[in-house]
Design an enzyme around this catalytic site. Structure first.
Site, mmCIF file in Angstrom:
data_model
loop_
_atom_site.group_PDB
_atom_site.id
_atom_site.type_symbol
_atom_site.label_atom_id
_atom_site.label_comp_id
_atom_site.label_asym_id
_atom_site.label_seq_id
_atom_site.Cartn_x
_atom_site.Cartn_y
_atom_site.Cartn_z
ATOM 1 N N CYS A 280 4.075 13.428 -1.814
ATOM 2 C CA CYS A 280 4.011 13.738 -3.074
ATOM 3 C C CYS A 280 3.078 14.676 -3.221
ATOM 4 O O CYS A 280 2.057 14.816 -3.918
ATOM 5 C CB CYS A 280 3.582 12.323 -3.871
ATOM 6 N N ASP B 243 -9.122 11.794 -5.158
ATOM 7 C CA ASP B 243 -9.376 13.064 -5.041
ATOM 8 C C ASP B 243 -8.116 13.763 -5.831
ATOM 9 O O ASP B 243 -7.224 13.152 -6.333
ATOM 10 C CB ASP B 243 -9.413 13.639 -3.587
ATOM 11 N N GLU C 212 -15.346 14.508 6.556
ATOM 12 C CA GLU C 212 -15.171 14.622 5.226
ATOM 13 C C GLU C 212 -15.709 15.877 4.703
ATOM 14 O O GLU C 212 -15.355 16.559 3.754
ATOM 15 C CB GLU C 212 -15.479 13.235 4.546
ATOM 16 N N TYR D 38 -15.903 10.537 -3.684
ATOM 17 C CA TYR D 38 -14.765 10.664 -2.678
ATOM 18 C C TYR D 38 -15.529 10.256 -1.347
ATOM 19 O O TYR D 38 -14.746 9.404 -0.461
ATOM 20 C CB TYR D 38 -14.228 11.785 -2.585
HETATM 21 S S1 SF4 Z 1 9.381 10.185 -6.489
HETATM 22 FE FE1 SF4 Z 1 8.510 12.155 -6.290
HETATM 23 S S2 SF4 Z 1 6.748 12.292 -7.739
HETATM 24 FE FE2 SF4 Z 1 7.504 10.286 -7.496
HETATM 25 S S3 SF4 Z 1 5.971 9.447 -6.147
HETATM 26 FE FE3 SF4 Z 1 7.732 10.074 -4.740
HETATM 27 S S4 SF4 Z 1 7.572 12.259 -4.401
HETATM 28 FE FE4 SF4 Z 1 5.931 11.689 -6.093
#
Ligand code: SF4
Length: 357
Positions: A194, A140, A39, A122
């Site tokens: 994401c 984080d 970490e 964290y």
């Molecule tokens: S739809 Fe797009 S913005 Fe929403 S959680 Fe999934 S990857 Fe992230």
């Protein structure tokens, strides 16, 4: 904030993680020492860059006792190139604390782990959950991003209140049955799915994601402008004489504290530097300009450097600055030094030859 208990979010993430998790060495252990080490290495560092350092450091210091017993110069040499040397210093301090005060055993709870030097929320949550199964959520930049987008949170993530708000939400979401897996999953999801440029088309959360539905993916999380970068100018003088080179260890509370460097003056102008340090003036007849690395970018600073190689005849007399010392040129290799100087040496064959003795 609305209640999210029993939300399918956690379950969906964990299912996604089973199919997408990268096989990383620190995920195959529940040894708190190894988890802690990984970490600290990965703070401000990408996995690809941190991985070789993880192998080197765990081989050099397989246990917390080995790390505590290491001398700082050896640790800095292994750390060389990772940057943020305060991390290496804190690593050493914490290892000694764990050995001297805690009988070599890491604390088992978040509230005790957070008291260790250099261990922030964290890292404490990561160790508490991965090593001891405590339901402490890691929070984080990745987690801010996922939660802000998915739940539509408009709080500025650089605002002081953000951590509390996002941690409270993550605390509601983390399943007590498998907190480690949830933390791993949310971190991995933030890195791979994401991400700052998310792959929404293949996202398992797409049907319930606020940002996707409202077409706000690129606006969340909200982040105010970071403070402007500080620009600094370093003039280096590599002063060599009779097989030795003039060096010092940076002491001030500044970047690269504890690392070694050649004679250095912070100034944008060579003439101003010589005026400030008159001992340099008679040395200039022996100076040649080196190809300097130019701009070196740190997190909040930009270093613009210039370098002169000053090779003095052995009978040349001058008074060196009192905080500098002569070492054998070949010993410089053994000292921990900033990446900027490593690049300077790599780019200049004449300098490399001098330092190789
Ligand atoms: S739809 Fe797009 S913005 Fe929403 S959680 Fe999934 S990857 Fe992230």
């Amino acid at each position: 904030m609305k209640k999210v208990t029993n939300h399918p979010f956690a379950e969906t993430l964990i299912t996604w993680y089973k199919d997408h998790a990268r096989d990383l060495p620190w995920r195959r252990t529940n040894d708190p020492y190894v988890i802690w080490l990984s970490e600290i290495i990965l703070q401000q560092t990408r996995i690809a860059q941190g991985l070789p350092y993880f192998y080197t450091l765990t081989e050099a210091f397989p246990t917390v006792y080995d790390l505590a017993a290491a001398d700082e110069t050896t640790l800095f040499r292994h750390w060389q190139g990772l940057g943020y040397y305060s991390r290496a210093r804190n690593l050493h301090k914490t290892a000694k604390h764990v050995v001297d005060m805690l009988d070599g055993k890491f604390p088992e709870t978040y509230s005790e782990l957070i008291k260790l030097p250099g261990v922030g929320p964290y890292t404490a949550a990561a160790i508490a959950s991965f090593a001891f199964g405590e339901a402490s959520p890691v929070v984080d930049g990745n987690v801010y991003r996922i939660l802000a987008r998915y739940f539509g949170i408009e709080t500025d993530i650089l605002h002081a209140s953000a951590r509390k708000e996002f941690t409270a939400l993550a605390q509601e979401l983390i399943p007590h049955t498998d907190p480690a897996r949830f933390n791993q999953a949310i971190m991995e999801f933030g890195s791979l799915q994401c991400s700052p440029s998310p792959d929404c088309g293949s996202c398992p959360l797409i049907s319930s994601c606020f940002a996707y539905r409202e077409e706000r993916v690129n606006q969340l999380p909200v982040k105010s402008k970071a403070k402007p970068q500080r620009i600094r100018h370093f003039q280096y003088f590599i002063i060599a004489q009779a097989g030795k080179v003039l060096v010092h260890q940076r002491q001030a509370k500044d970047i690269w504290q504890g690392l070694w460097e050649f004679f250095c003056v912070e100034s944008p102008d060579l003439q101003e530097t010589i005026n400030l340090h008159p001992f340099l003036s008679p040395l200039m007849g022996h100076a040649v300009a080196l190809q300097a690395p130019g701009v070196h970018v740190l997190s909040h600073q930009k270093i613009i450097s210039a370098a002169l190689l000053v090779q003095l005849p052995s009978d040349f007399k001058f008074e060196k600055p009192s905080d500098y010392q002569w070492i054998l040129s070949s010993e410089f290799e053994q000292l921990g030094k900033p990446v900027l100087l490593l690049n300077l040496i790599t780019d200049n064959i004449a300098l490399k030859e001098i330092l190789e003795g």
